[in-house]
Design a protein around this motif. Structure first.
Motif, PDB file in Angstrom:
ATOM      1  N   HIS A  26      17.063 -54.901  96.950  1.00 54.99           N
ATOM      2  CA  HIS A  26      16.730 -54.912  95.526  1.00 54.99           C
ATOM      3  C   HIS A  26      17.205 -56.202  94.857  1.00 54.99           C
ATOM      4  O   HIS A  26      16.500 -56.773  94.017  1.00 54.99           O
TER       5      HIS A  26
ATOM      6  N   GLN B  84      18.726 -50.591  90.390  1.00 57.76           N
ATOM      7  CA  GLN B  84      18.660 -49.912  91.681  1.00 57.76           C
ATOM      8  C   GLN B  84      19.768 -50.419  92.608  1.00 57.76           C
ATOM      9  O   GLN B  84      20.418 -49.635  93.297  1.00 57.76           O
TER      10      GLN B  84
ATOM     11  N   ARG C 155      22.830 -48.133  94.076  1.00 52.08           N
ATOM     12  CA  ARG C 155      23.020 -48.005  95.521  1.00 52.08           C
ATOM     13  C   ARG C 155      24.408 -48.440  95.954  1.00 52.08           C
ATOM     14  O   ARG C 155      24.960 -47.911  96.910  1.00 52.08           O
TER      15      ARG C 155
END
Length: 117
Positions: free
Chosen positions: A70, A91, A95
Motif C-alpha cells: 500500500h 490501509q 495493516r
C-alpha cells in the motif's frame, strides 16, 4: 466544500498519516529520518517484515508485506490522486498498527488501533 479547502484537508490528513506510520515503524525498531517520504517508510516496514521469523510471526509478516504494498502504491500515485493516496496510506497504517512489537513475546497482545483521519 471548495477545492482549496479539500486540498488543504487532504494535505493535513496525509501529514497526519505519515506521522502515525512513522510511529509504527519506530515501534518495530526502525530509525525514521526526520522528514520521511512514503518510499522510505515502505523500505523501513519492509525491513521490519524481514526480521519476523517463525510460524507465529508469519501472519504479522504478511500484514506488513501488505502494508508495504500500500505504501508503494501511495508513493507511485504521489500527488496525482490525493484521496486514493490517502486510502493507501490508511490501509498501510491499519495493516501495520495492530502487529505485536518485535521485542515482545509472540503471545503478547497487539498495539491499540490507530485513530482514523
Amino acid at each position: 466544500m471548495i477545492i482549496g479547502d479539500l486540498s488543504a484537508w487532504l494535505a493535513i490528513a496525509r501529514g497526519r498519516l505519515i506521522v502515525e506510520l512513522s510511529r509504527a515503524v519506530t515501534l518495530r525498531g526502525g530509525q525514521v529520518p526526520e522528514d520521511p517520504g512514503v518510499a522510505e517508510l515502505a523500505d523501513l516496514l519492509d525491513g521490519a517484515a524481514a526480521t519476523l521469523h517463525g510460524a507465529i510471526r508469519s501472519g504479522a509478516r504478511a500484514e506488513l508485506t501488505v502494508a508495504v504494498a500500500h505504501l508503494r502504491a501511495a508513493d507511485r500515485l504521489g500527488g496525482l490522486l490525493p484521496a486514493v493516496t490517502l486510502w493507501h496510506l490508511r490501509q498501510a497504517l491499519q495493516r501495520s498498527a495492530p502487529l505485536p512489537n518485535p521485542g515482545e513475546p509472540a503471545t503478547a497482545p497487539g498495539l491499540p488501533a490507530p485513530q482514523t483521519c
